[in-house]
Design a protein around this motif. Structure first.
Motif, PDB file in Angstrom:
ATOM      1  N   GLY A  44       0.823  -1.340  -0.245  1.00 26.57           N
ATOM      2  CA  GLY A  44      -0.141   0.118  -0.375  1.00 26.57           C
ATOM      3  C   GLY A  44       1.044   1.498   0.438  1.00 26.57           C
ATOM      4  O   GLY A  44       0.361   2.080   0.210  1.00 26.57           O
ATOM      5  N   TYR A  45       1.745   0.657  -0.584  1.00 30.15           N
ATOM      6  CA  TYR A  45       2.470   2.849  -0.228  1.00 30.15           C
ATOM      7  C   TYR A  45       2.199   3.780  -1.657  1.00 30.15           C
ATOM      8  O   TYR A  45       1.685   3.515  -2.589  1.00 30.15           O
ATOM      9  CB  TYR A  45       4.193   1.813  -1.441  1.00 30.15           C
ATOM     10  CG  TYR A  45       5.269   3.073  -1.690  1.00 30.15           C
ATOM     11  CD1 TYR A  45       5.669   4.220  -0.611  1.00 30.15           C
ATOM     12  CD2 TYR A  45       5.268   3.650  -3.212  1.00 30.15           C
ATOM     13  CE1 TYR A  45       6.606   4.921  -0.522  1.00 30.15           C
ATOM     14  CE2 TYR A  45       6.166   4.670  -3.030  1.00 30.15           C
ATOM     15  CZ  TYR A  45       7.002   5.187  -2.004  1.00 30.15           C
ATOM     16  OH  TYR A  45       7.510   6.035  -2.235  1.00 30.15           O
ATOM     17  N   LYS A  46       1.853   4.456  -0.513  1.00 26.44           N
ATOM     18  CA  LYS A  46       2.126   5.585  -0.722  1.00 26.44           C
ATOM     19  C   LYS A  46       3.135   7.097  -1.057  1.00 26.44           C
ATOM     20  O   LYS A  46       3.282   6.510  -0.348  1.00 26.44           O
ATOM     21  CB  LYS A  46       0.779   6.758  -0.395  1.00 26.44           C
ATOM     22  CG  LYS A  46      -0.907   5.808  -0.415  1.00 26.44           C
ATOM     23  CD  LYS A  46      -1.318   6.039  -2.039  1.00 26.44           C
ATOM     24  CE  LYS A  46      -2.656   5.701  -2.798  1.00 26.44           C
ATOM     25  NZ  LYS A  46      -1.947   5.182  -4.020  1.00 26.44           N
ATOM     26  N   ALA A  49       1.967  10.390   2.038  1.00 28.27           N
ATOM     27  CA  ALA A  49       1.263   9.560   3.410  1.00 28.27           C
ATOM     28  C   ALA A  49      -0.175  10.258   3.503  1.00 28.27           C
ATOM     29  O   ALA A  49      -1.260   9.519   4.072  1.00 28.27           O
ATOM     30  CB  ALA A  49       1.947   9.891   4.469  1.00 28.27           C
ATOM     31  N   SER A  50      -0.212  11.999   2.899  1.00 28.57           N
ATOM     32  CA  SER A  50      -1.625  11.988   3.363  1.00 28.57           C
ATOM     33  C   SER A  50      -3.111  11.799   2.209  1.00 28.57           C
ATOM     34  O   SER A  50      -3.594  11.912   3.229  1.00 28.57           O
ATOM     35  CB  SER A  50      -2.079  13.574   3.226  1.00 28.57           C
ATOM     36  OG  SER A  50      -1.783  14.445   2.118  1.00 28.57           O
ATOM     37  N   LYS A  51      -2.483  10.749   1.873  1.00 29.62           N
ATOM     38  CA  LYS A  51      -3.269  10.540   0.292  1.00 29.62           C
ATOM     39  C   LYS A  51      -3.321   8.536   0.700  1.00 29.62           C
ATOM     40  O   LYS A  51      -4.639   7.930  -0.561  1.00 29.62           O
ATOM     41  CB  LYS A  51      -2.698  10.628  -1.001  1.00 29.62           C
ATOM     42  CG  LYS A  51      -3.274  11.878  -1.147  1.00 29.62           C
ATOM     43  CD  LYS A  51      -2.292  12.053  -2.182  1.00 29.62           C
ATOM     44  CE  LYS A  51      -2.014  13.291  -3.332  1.00 29.62           C
ATOM     45  NZ  LYS A  51      -1.736  13.633  -4.135  1.00 29.62           N
ATOM     46  N   LYS A  56      -9.008   1.227   3.885  1.00 31.70           N
ATOM     47  CA  LYS A  56      -8.107  -0.609   3.526  1.00 31.70           C
ATOM     48  C   LYS A  56      -7.432  -0.310   4.698  1.00 31.70           C
ATOM     49  O   LYS A  56      -6.316  -1.474   4.433  1.00 31.70           O
ATOM     50  CB  LYS A  56      -7.675  -0.356   1.880  1.00 31.70           C
ATOM     51  CG  LYS A  56      -6.875  -0.973   1.656  1.00 31.70           C
ATOM     52  CD  LYS A  56      -6.844  -1.015  -0.271  1.00 31.70           C
ATOM     53  CE  LYS A  56      -6.215  -2.219  -0.253  1.00 31.70           C
ATOM     54  NZ  LYS A  56      -6.045  -1.829  -1.760  1.00 31.70           N
ATOM     55  N   PHE A  57      -6.521   0.470   5.418  1.00 27.93           N
ATOM     56  CA  PHE A  57      -5.038   0.220   6.415  1.00 27.93           C
ATOM     57  C   PHE A  57      -5.503   0.842   7.118  1.00 27.93           C
ATOM     58  O   PHE A  57      -5.148   2.341   7.991  1.00 27.93           O
ATOM     59  CB  PHE A  57      -3.762   1.624   5.501  1.00 27.93           C
ATOM     60  CG  PHE A  57      -3.607   0.398   4.174  1.00 27.93           C
ATOM     61  CD1 PHE A  57      -2.915  -1.021   3.819  1.00 27.93           C
ATOM     62  CD2 PHE A  57      -3.922   1.172   2.869  1.00 27.93           C
ATOM     63  CE1 PHE A  57      -2.055  -1.444   2.935  1.00 27.93           C
ATOM     64  CE2 PHE A  57      -2.960   0.436   1.385  1.00 27.93           C
ATOM     65  CZ  PHE A  57      -2.916  -0.293   1.500  1.00 27.93           C
ATOM     66  N   CYS A  97       3.546   3.320   4.222  1.00 23.74           N
ATOM     67  CA  CYS A  97       2.852   2.000   3.579  1.00 23.74           C
ATOM     68  C   CYS A  97       2.931   0.936   5.114  1.00 23.74           C
ATOM     69  O   CYS A  97       3.106   1.446   5.793  1.00 23.74           O
ATOM     70  CB  CYS A  97       4.723   1.493   3.115  1.00 23.74           C
ATOM     71  SG  CYS A  97       5.709   0.187   3.107  1.00 23.74           S
ATOM     72  N   SER A  98       2.608   0.362   4.784  1.00 21.05           N
ATOM     73  CA  SER A  98       1.789  -0.559   5.780  1.00 21.05           C
ATOM     74  C   SER A  98       2.666  -1.593   6.040  1.00 21.05           C
ATOM     75  O   SER A  98       2.135  -1.846   7.268  1.00 21.05           O
ATOM     76  CB  SER A  98       1.022  -1.872   5.300  1.00 21.05           C
ATOM     77  OG  SER A  98       1.480  -2.886   4.130  1.00 21.05           O
TER      78      SER A  98
END
Length: 103
Positions: A44-46, A49-51, A56-57, A97-98
């Protein structure tokens, strides 16, 4: 055709500087992790981080970023840095990321 030493040196400097500039440009863009990368998607890398999809996480909390994660290998002031999860790819310090860990 005879090449003088001066012409040879001028040509060498021109070619050398072109190689250095193109290598720097390649290194700047080629090493960044894309959100579309399968490994990035798996955790789940973005890049921002604000997105992060909080539904989902649910383990995401405000303030968690790659820059303050224990897996981040860059300096606190770096915009991008290495991550032990992604090998030679660089992650955004403002990303998430998670696998986030502050231990």
């Amino acid at each position: 055709m005879k090449t003088s030493r001066r012409n040879f040196l001028m040509l060498s400097v021109g070619v050398g500087s072109s190689l250095v500039l193109s290598r720097a440009a390649f290194a700047d863009s080629a090493g960044k992790l894309s959100e579309a990368d399968p490994k990035a998607q798996a955790v789940g890398y973005k890049e921002d981080a604000s997105k992060v999809d909080k539904a989902k996480f649910p383990n995401y909390t405000a303030g968690q970023t790659c820059g303050n994660c224990s897996l981040f290998q860059g300096k606190a002031t770096d915009a991008y840095g290495g991550c032990t999860l992604f090998g030679d790819k660089q992650v955004a310090a403002r990303g998430w990321c998670s696998s986030y860990s502050n231990i």
